[in-house]
Design a protein around this motif. Structure first.
Motif, PDB file in Angstrom:
ATOM      1  N   THR A 162      24.655  -2.211 111.471  1.00 29.61           N
ATOM      2  CA  THR A 162      25.556  -2.657 112.534  1.00 29.61           C
ATOM      3  C   THR A 162      24.783  -3.000 113.797  1.00 29.61           C
ATOM      4  N   GLN A 163      23.835  -2.147 114.176  1.00 24.95           N
ATOM      5  CA  GLN A 163      23.051  -2.435 115.381  1.00 24.95           C
ATOM      6  C   GLN A 163      22.213  -3.702 115.222  1.00 24.95           C
ATOM      7  N   GLU A 217      22.953 -18.087 110.919  1.00 22.76           N
ATOM      8  CA  GLU A 217      23.389 -17.580 109.624  1.00 22.76           C
ATOM      9  C   GLU A 217      22.212 -16.892 108.909  1.00 22.76           C
ATOM     10  N   ARG A 218      22.414 -15.656 108.429  1.00 24.76           N
ATOM     11  CA  ARG A 218      21.341 -14.979 107.701  1.00 24.76           C
ATOM     12  C   ARG A 218      21.304 -15.366 106.230  1.00 24.76           C
ATOM     13  N   SER A 240      26.808  -9.264 104.540  1.00 27.21           N
ATOM     14  CA  SER A 240      25.380  -8.969 104.714  1.00 27.21           C
ATOM     15  C   SER A 240      25.158  -7.532 105.163  1.00 27.21           C
ATOM     16  N   ARG A 241      26.015  -7.066 106.067  1.00 26.77           N
ATOM     17  CA  ARG A 241      25.883  -5.677 106.514  1.00 26.77           C
ATOM     18  C   ARG A 241      26.059  -4.714 105.348  1.00 26.77           C
ATOM     19  N   LEU A 278      19.875   0.114 101.348  1.00 30.19           N
ATOM     20  CA  LEU A 278      19.296   1.325 101.916  1.00 30.19           C
ATOM     21  C   LEU A 278      19.799   2.580 101.209  1.00 30.19           C
ATOM     22  N   LEU A 279      21.114   2.558 100.860  1.00 30.30           N
ATOM     23  CA  LEU A 279      21.682   3.702 100.147  1.00 30.30           C
ATOM     24  C   LEU A 279      21.068   3.841  98.761  1.00 30.30           C
TER      25      LEU A 279
END
Length: 474
Positions: free
Chosen positions: A42-43, A80-81, A162-163, A170-171
């Motif tokens: 989020t950051q 856009e990522r 994407s988030r 990561l999880l």
């Protein structure tokens, strides 16, 4: 809680008590990692959203007295990522009119706190729009040109794909890493337990191969310092058990030998009576058999008492309060007839008021009776036997002194050993159990008899020290 008692093996219990907390900790850590990953994503993406709003804010211009936003799509596409997320924007002028972008894009909800992470006047929140989850950024841009003064609002919204993918990656990485650590920990702990139990299996095999009567010390098969006290204690127990069995075997052999003699005599007396037709011989044989039976009964009783004491540990039963003076006087009265029959002066000296001690009354009475029987047996006709109770707080002394031949100092240990008779008493009947029983009763009361030379009567003085209480009644 029966499930905690279910597994019977150490490996199962270890996997349960170690694995269950690790799995719970793994799940908690995975949840925490997911929350941390979502916050980090989020950051990271919020910075990109704020950069997008600033880019749009830089395209604001005033033309013909009106605020306009010149936002080519190529500007938004540069932020856009990937192809999974979409960006949407909306520009609201100082008068609240939408001048560019999507009119239906939701406005900032009431009560949304301003972000403290950036110096700009920016707000971030989640919402749903067109059936999709969105992360929206709102930036206040001051306008002061061309006669227009106020704050324009720039909204930029982005889908969350994407988030979520970043947080999921990561999880997954955290799950694989921590899960591998949990599994490796369980595998290593199981391997370590099997390795630790290997010496125990060798010890079990050694015990299984042992002969039933082998009570020798166990070899040092357990290499750990924590088990050395256990092995030492067990080997000491085996040594005590070995001595106990040897003592019992020796006692049984001696007892059988001692019982064989009176039984042989009894059989001879019966044979003499059966071979004679004379009633006088019958009477003499019966009287002799009666005396032999009395001696055999007394021998059997003392053997049973001695065997019972040898099976018990000293002080294994609770003691009671006993008046030693009353016990000694009662014992003297019970042996008066026996003393008078041989013209022996039997008397009591010492304390007259109660002297209280802790002990077992029946055993102490038997000890006193054996001391008197021994003194009366070896005191010559017309001699003297004296019983004393002397109070020397915190001790009470029970003494029996006679005018007999006494015992030489080098023979005191032999006199206290079962079935060992001294030369001084070789002409007297008996099995050598009297003083041995006294010794065991005294040891059971955590003391020992002292065999001394009697200064007053010149014979044997037997002294037993017992722990006394205050010299008054209960």
């Amino acid at each position: 809680m029966n499930w905690l008692k279910g597994p019977s093996s150490l490996l199962s219990r270890q996997l349960l008590f170690l694995g269950l907390p690790l799995v719970v900790l793994w799940g908690f850590s995975a949840f925490s990692s997911y929350i941390s990953a979502m916050n980090a994503a989020t950051q990271a993406f919020d910075r990109m959203l704020l950069a997008s709003t600033r880019t749009v804010a830089e395209r604001l211009v005033v033309r013909n007295g009106r605020l306009q936003a010149d936002v080519p799509w190529v500007v938004l596409d540069s932020f856009e990522r990937n192809m999974d997320d979409r960006l949407y924007y909306k520009v609201v002028d100082t008068e609240g009119r939408v001048i560019s972008g999507y009119d239906s894009l939701p406005d900032i909800p009431g009560g949304t706190p301003r972000s403290e992470l950036y110096p700009a006047l920016a707000w971030f929140w989640h919402t749903r729009w067109r059936g999709q989850g969105m992360r929206v950024a709102c930036l206040l841009q001051p306008v002061n040109e061309g006669g227009i003064n106020g704050m324009a609002r720039i909204y930029v919204a982005e889908t969350l794909q994407s988030r979520r993918e970043m947080a999921a990656n990561l999880l997954a990485s955290s799950l694989w890493t921590q899960g591998g650590l949990v599994i490796l920990t369980l595998i290593l702990s199981g391997w370590l337990l099997r390795r630790v139990l290997r010496p125990l299996r060798r010890l079990s095999a050694h015990l299984a191969r042992r002969q039933p009567g082998d009570l020798s010390a166990l070899p040092a098969l357990l290499p750990w310092s924590e088990t050395r006290p256990l092995m030492s204690a067990f080997n000491r127990y085996l040594e005590r058990l070995r001595h106990l069995i040897a003592r019992q075997a020796r006692f049984s052999a001696d007892a059988s030998h001692q019982l064989k003699t009176p039984l042989t005599v009894l059989k001879t007396q019966v044979a003499v009576a059966l071979a004679s037709q004379d009633p006088q011989v019958w009477r003499q044989s019966l009287e002799a058999m009666s005396g032999t039976l009395d001696g055999t009964v007394q021998l059997t009783e003392r053997l049973l008492q001695l065997a019972s004491l040898k099976r018990r540990e000293p002080g294994s039963q609770a003691f009671t309060r006993i008046d030693l003076v009353a016990l000694a006087q009662a014992c003297c009265f019970s042996r008066l007839t026996q003393a008078r029959s041989r013209h022996i002066d039997l008397g009591y000296e010492g304390e007259t008021s109660p002297v209280w001690i802790d002990g077992e009354e029946l055993l102490l009475a038997e000890m006193c009776a054996n001391l008197l029987d021994n003194a009366l047996k070896y005191t010559p006709t017309g001699g003297t036997v004296t019983v004393r109770v002397v109070c020397q707080t915190p001790q009470a002394l029970l003494e029996v002194e006679d005018s007999g031949p006494g015992i030489d100092e080098h023979q005191t240990q032999q006199a206290l050993t079962p079935f060992r008779r001294l030369e001084q008493g070789s002409m007297q009947p008996g099995a050598g159990l009297g003083l041995a029983l006294v010794n065991d009763i005294a040891r059971w009361h955590r003391t020992r008899p002292e065999l001394l030379h009697g200064e007053t009567l010149g014979g044997l003085l037997v002294r037993v020290r017992l722990v006394s209480r205050e010299k008054r009644g209960p």
